[in-house]
Design a protein around this motif. Structure first.
Motif, PDB file in Angstrom:
ATOM      1  N   LYS A 317       0.833  -1.201   0.000  1.00 40.42           N
ATOM      2  CA  LYS A 317       0.000   0.000   0.000  1.00 40.42           C
ATOM      3  C   LYS A 317       0.870   1.254   0.000  1.00 40.42           C
ATOM      4  O   LYS A 317       0.507   2.281  -0.595  1.00 40.42           O
ATOM      5  N   HIS A 407       0.215 -15.377   7.785  1.00 36.65           N
ATOM      6  CA  HIS A 407      -1.000 -15.136   7.016  1.00 36.65           C
ATOM      7  C   HIS A 407      -1.533 -16.458   6.495  1.00 36.65           C
ATOM      8  O   HIS A 407      -0.778 -17.436   6.353  1.00 36.65           O
ATOM      9  N   SER A 447     -10.889  -8.425  -3.723  1.00 41.49           N
ATOM     10  CA  SER A 447     -10.331  -7.976  -2.456  1.00 41.49           C
ATOM     11  C   SER A 447     -10.074  -9.203  -1.587  1.00 41.49           C
ATOM     12  O   SER A 447     -10.267 -10.341  -2.021  1.00 41.49           O
ATOM     13  N   GLN A 449     -10.603 -10.615   2.618  1.00 40.21           N
ATOM     14  CA  GLN A 449     -11.202 -10.350   3.923  1.00 40.21           C
ATOM     15  C   GLN A 449     -10.925 -11.526   4.854  1.00 40.21           C
ATOM     16  O   GLN A 449     -10.742 -12.651   4.408  1.00 40.21           O
ATOM     17  N   TYR A 451      -8.380 -11.685   7.308  1.00 39.88           N
ATOM     18  CA  TYR A 451      -7.029 -11.851   7.831  1.00 39.88           C
ATOM     19  C   TYR A 451      -6.974 -11.416   9.292  1.00 39.88           C
ATOM     20  O   TYR A 451      -7.540 -10.382   9.666  1.00 39.88           O
ATOM     21  N   TYR A 453      -4.159 -10.548  10.817  1.00 38.19           N
ATOM     22  CA  TYR A 453      -3.254  -9.399  10.802  1.00 38.19           C
ATOM     23  C   TYR A 453      -3.319  -8.733   9.435  1.00 38.19           C
ATOM     24  O   TYR A 453      -3.483  -9.399   8.410  1.00 38.19           O
ATOM     25  N   SER A 454      -3.183  -7.439   9.439  1.00 43.13           N
ATOM     26  CA  SER A 454      -3.169  -6.710   8.175  1.00 43.13           C
ATOM     27  C   SER A 454      -1.939  -7.114   7.361  1.00 43.13           C
ATOM     28  O   SER A 454      -0.816  -7.038   7.863  1.00 43.13           O
ATOM     29  N   TYR A 456       1.290  -7.231   5.121  1.00 41.23           N
ATOM     30  CA  TYR A 456       2.318  -6.259   4.767  1.00 41.23           C
ATOM     31  C   TYR A 456       2.332  -6.036   3.255  1.00 41.23           C
ATOM     32  O   TYR A 456       2.422  -4.903   2.783  1.00 41.23           O
ATOM     33  N   ASP A 458       0.180  -6.621  -0.273  1.00 46.35           N
ATOM     34  CA  ASP A 458      -1.210  -6.739  -0.666  1.00 46.35           C
ATOM     35  C   ASP A 458      -1.445  -8.035  -1.446  1.00 46.35           C
ATOM     36  O   ASP A 458      -0.881  -8.220  -2.523  1.00 46.35           O
TER      37      ASP A 458
END
Length: 495
Positions: A317, A407, A447, A449, A451, A453-454, A456, A458
């Motif tokens: 991002k 992840h 997209s 959805q 997760y 944890y966000s 790192y 994308d």
């Protein structure tokens, strides 16, 4: 599917039918020809008929065939068991252009199994040319060509596309490094025009800033590295700064051909003023402070800079937020060139990718023969399937794992295979990509959805990076995601 055609038939249809009906007639053969070209063909066959009026010498031609993905077009092709013929019809031209075209055509036709004869007919001069054994352009009499046509043992292929494998011509500085360095490739007309203008700009005394941008498959990397190669061969000091991980192709260029290439992370370890030309490859991923440093040094030491990038190929991002494209465009005096012709990417695969990432896209008349969809309910079977694919020559590209948080996609990473960051700028014949249960559609856009944890990096952008690395075939493995399966089937079935 393209059909062979009789040249007399085309000329007579052109002279007697309405323009609309004539175009429909051409479409039946999938032929491609402009009105002025038909008039030149008419003059050509008139001259041939003076020596031999037999109608069979005008039969079995493929008119205006273009190699898929490459965009290379031939005026007339005629296939045979003993040899094949390529005839180029031009109203006017120069010796230099005629020779250049014949040499180019010989390269593209060299992958055919049969012997090749190439001729160029200039209608205004009523002259016929070919190359001799020493590649000198020589004039030939029409009766010599007629003899070749008469003696040809006709062999029409079931599909003309089967005679031409686009991968033979898709040379990459990274994946076909030896061929690249030996010059076994041609640039498209658009690439050649840009290169010609860029080379003139590089002759200026002051620092010249140039950007070469384009979407995946437009050939920006080949063009940029071709320019560097020419400058390097002329003895100029050149540097390539790759904004990613160096690959095997980079290693070959460094170790076998004495190129200076560094990863962007080593920027502070090198003195830029030693160079006359710097290529910043995959520039969309550079940090603003690194970009500012390069621009500053280039101005201070009159260093020419070429920025090569695709603004859609971001993986974090932060890279998107940095908006490097805008920063590059705003460099004073910079000249921007945008490549628009797709020369690497299979057109149908590109359409599929676009439709997958945007559910609002509708595809029509879609050939999905180079796209394979496999669905698994459980991860274990999917991993076993991928292991077999690797043994069969498929390139499996993993999503890049985070060094901090785990992840969900870490579970289906195949050991020993490169990740999305490791294949930046490269291309492969057959690519495998994985879609797990976390991919969803939000307002018709792909997209992720769910997760913990966000991420790192994308996941959607990494999937895009992986899919756009393919040349010929794409295999999509879907794990426990009926919604994405349904979308993929909509795209591949055209419904």
């Amino acid at each position: 599917m393209m059909k062979s055609i009789n040249l007399l038939s085309i000329v007579q249809a052109y002279n007697s039918l309405t323009p609309l009906l004539f175009r429909k007639y051409l479409d039946y053969f999938n032929a491609n020809v402009r009105d002025g070209e038909v008039e030149d063909i008419e003059k050509f066959i008139f001259q041939l008929s003076q020596f031999n009026p037999r109608i069979n010498i005008f039969d079995n031609y493929y008119l205006g065939y273009t190699i898929p993905q490459i965009g290379k077009e031939f005026d007339l092709l005629r296939f045979g068991n003993n040899y094949s013929l390529n005839l180029e019809i031009k109203r006017e031209s120069t010796f230099e252009k005629v020779k250049k075209q014949i040499l180019r055509n010989r390269y593209y036709l060299s992958f055919l199994k049969s012997e090749i004869h190439i001729y160029s007919y200039i209608s205004n001069d009523n002259k016929l040319y070919c190359l001799d054994d020493n590649d000198n352009l020589v004039e030939k009499e029409l009766k010599q060509l007629i003899q070749l046509i008469h003696n040809q043992e006709i062999s029409n292929p079931s599909s003309i596309n089967d005679c031409f494998n686009p991968s033979n011509y898709l040379v990459s500085p990274f994946n076909s490094t030896e061929s690249f360095m030996k010059g076994k490739y041609f640039l498209t007309h658009q690439q050649e025009d840009i290169k010609r203008t860029v080379n003139l700009s590089l002759q200026k005394i002051d620092a010249t800033f140039i950007s070469i941008c384009g979407k995946a498959g437009t050939g920006k990397t080949l063009l940029a590295y071709d320019i560097v190669k020419e400058q390097h061969t002329k003895g100029f000091k050149t540097l390539v700064i790759h904004c990613g991980i160096l690959n095997e192709g980079h290693d070959i260029l460094i170790n076998e051909f004495a190129w200076d290439i560094i990863a962007i992370r080593h920027l502070n370890n090198i003195t830029l003023q030693d160079y006359s030309l710097i290529l910043i490859d995959e520039a969309q991923r550079i940090y603003p402070n690194q970009l500012n440093q390069i621009i500053k040094d280039a101005k201070n030491y009159n260093i020419n800079c070429i920025f090569s990038y695709d603004q859609l190929q971001w993986l974090r991002k932060m890279e998107l937020k940095n908006n490097i494209d805008r920063r590059i465009v705003e460099i004073p005096t910079i000249t921007t060139y945008e490549l628009t012709e797709k020369i690497r990417t299979n057109k149908e695969i590109a359409m599929f990718i676009k439709g997958l990432f945007d559910r609002s896209k509708v595809l029509h008349n879609f050939d999905s023969s180079n796209i394979e969809i496999n669905y698994f309910r459980r991860l274990q079977e999917a991993l076993g399937f991928m292991g077999n694919l690797h043994e069969m020559g498929w390139k499996i590209i993993n999503l890049t794992p985070s060094s901090v948080d785990p992840h969900p996609y870490d579970k289906y990473i195949v050991r020993g295979q490169k990740n999305a960051h490791g294949v930046i700028g490269q291309e492969f014949e057959k690519v495998v990509s994985v879609i797990d249960p976390y991919y969803v559609y939000v307002n018709n856009k792909l997209s992720v959805q769910g997760y913990t944890y966000s991420p790192y990096y994308d996941p959607v952008q990494m999937l895009y990076q992986i899919m756009t690395r393919t040349r010929s075939k794409l295999k999509v493995i879907i794990i426990n995601n009926p919604i994405l399966l349904e979308r993929c089937l909509e795209l591949t079935n055209g419904k």
